[in-house]
Design an enzyme around this catalytic site. Structure first.
Site, mmCIF file in Angstrom:
data_model
loop_
_atom_site.group_PDB
_atom_site.id
_atom_site.type_symbol
_atom_site.label_atom_id
_atom_site.label_comp_id
_atom_site.label_asym_id
_atom_site.label_seq_id
_atom_site.Cartn_x
_atom_site.Cartn_y
_atom_site.Cartn_z
ATOM 1 N N HIS A 107 20.124 -16.024 -12.915
ATOM 2 C CA HIS A 107 20.463 -14.694 -13.450
ATOM 3 C C HIS A 107 20.913 -13.773 -12.306
ATOM 4 C CE1 HIS A 107 17.248 -15.538 -16.731
ATOM 5 N NE2 HIS A 107 18.414 -15.554 -17.346
ATOM 6 N N LYS A 125 9.351 -11.731 -31.066
ATOM 7 C CA LYS A 125 9.189 -12.768 -30.032
ATOM 8 C C LYS A 125 8.566 -12.135 -28.798
ATOM 9 C CE LYS A 125 12.041 -16.306 -27.925
ATOM 10 N NZ LYS A 125 13.391 -16.520 -27.451
ATOM 11 N N ARG A 176 26.326 -21.982 -17.649
ATOM 12 C CA ARG A 176 25.801 -23.022 -16.752
ATOM 13 C C ARG A 176 26.499 -24.351 -16.965
ATOM 14 N NH1 ARG A 176 19.804 -21.942 -18.669
ATOM 15 N NH2 ARG A 176 21.045 -21.966 -20.551
ATOM 16 N N SER A 188 14.867 -19.911 -17.548
ATOM 17 C CA SER A 188 13.540 -19.280 -17.502
ATOM 18 C C SER A 188 12.500 -20.203 -18.121
ATOM 19 C CB SER A 188 13.552 -17.954 -18.271
ATOM 20 O OG SER A 188 14.464 -17.056 -17.704
#
Ligand code: PNS
Length: 163
Positions: A18, A42, A91, A128
């Site tokens: 990030h 969440k 990515r 993450s």
């Protein structure tokens, strides 16, 4: 013309992948807002205020970077904050399908364009979720997240067998 871009995400927590995208966005755009989605459905590992604190700590060297939380639609956040571009890191090809869907929807509902930045190959495997899983089981996470984040993850999982 001054160009403002948003780097949106969950950032639970921010990784070096990030940070790489935010640093490069800060060179490409006049103003960059790192926007953390506050999703009431969440909870995540870190509460949103702590995610913001960690992002602020790790982007403090970037003068044109701001950090904020948002609820609801990203395009509404963009409109309210005078932001014309969404900047996302890619990515791998596997990221592309969903990112393209979101980009097209955001263009349709908010007239906001998305630009994709290729993630550095150094971080293309990183997420993450993966870092949290490794940290949870006591694996070595140094170098995958900023030091302050690594320390916070170790504290979070200290004394637990499996988190
Ligand atoms: O880090 P993430 O979880 O991949 O980030 C996803 C995020 C926060 C960028 C995306 O879920 C989002 O923009 N959510 C806000 C709600 C919204 O605008 N949904 C419509 C997108 S087309």
């Amino acid at each position: 013309m001054s160009v403002s871009a948003v780097c949106p995400g969950s950032f639970d927590p921010i990784t070096n992948g990030h940070l790489d995208v935010v640093e490069r966005a800060s060179v490409a755009f006049d103003r960059v807002v790192v926007a953390v989605l506050d999703n009431p459905n969440k909870s995540g590992l870190f509460p949103v205020p702590e995610r913001l604190e960690l992002i602020r700590a790790t982007t403090a060297h970037l003068d044109n970077v701001e950090v904020a939380a948002f609820e609801g639609l990203l395009v509404d956040f963009c409109r309210a904050n005078d932001i014309s571009l969404i900047c996302k890191g890619l990515r791998a090809v596997s990221d592309f399908e969903y990112e393209l869907q979101m980009a097209q929807m955001n263009q349709r509902i908010g007239d906001v364009e998305t630009v994709f930045m290729s993630t550095s190959p150094d971080w293309s495997y990183l997420s993450s979720s993966l870092v949290k899983e490794v940290a949870k089981w006591g694996g070595r996470i140094d170098g995958t997240v900023p030091d302050v984040v690594a320390e916070r993850l170790r504290q979070r999982f200290a004394g637990s067998d499996a988190g």
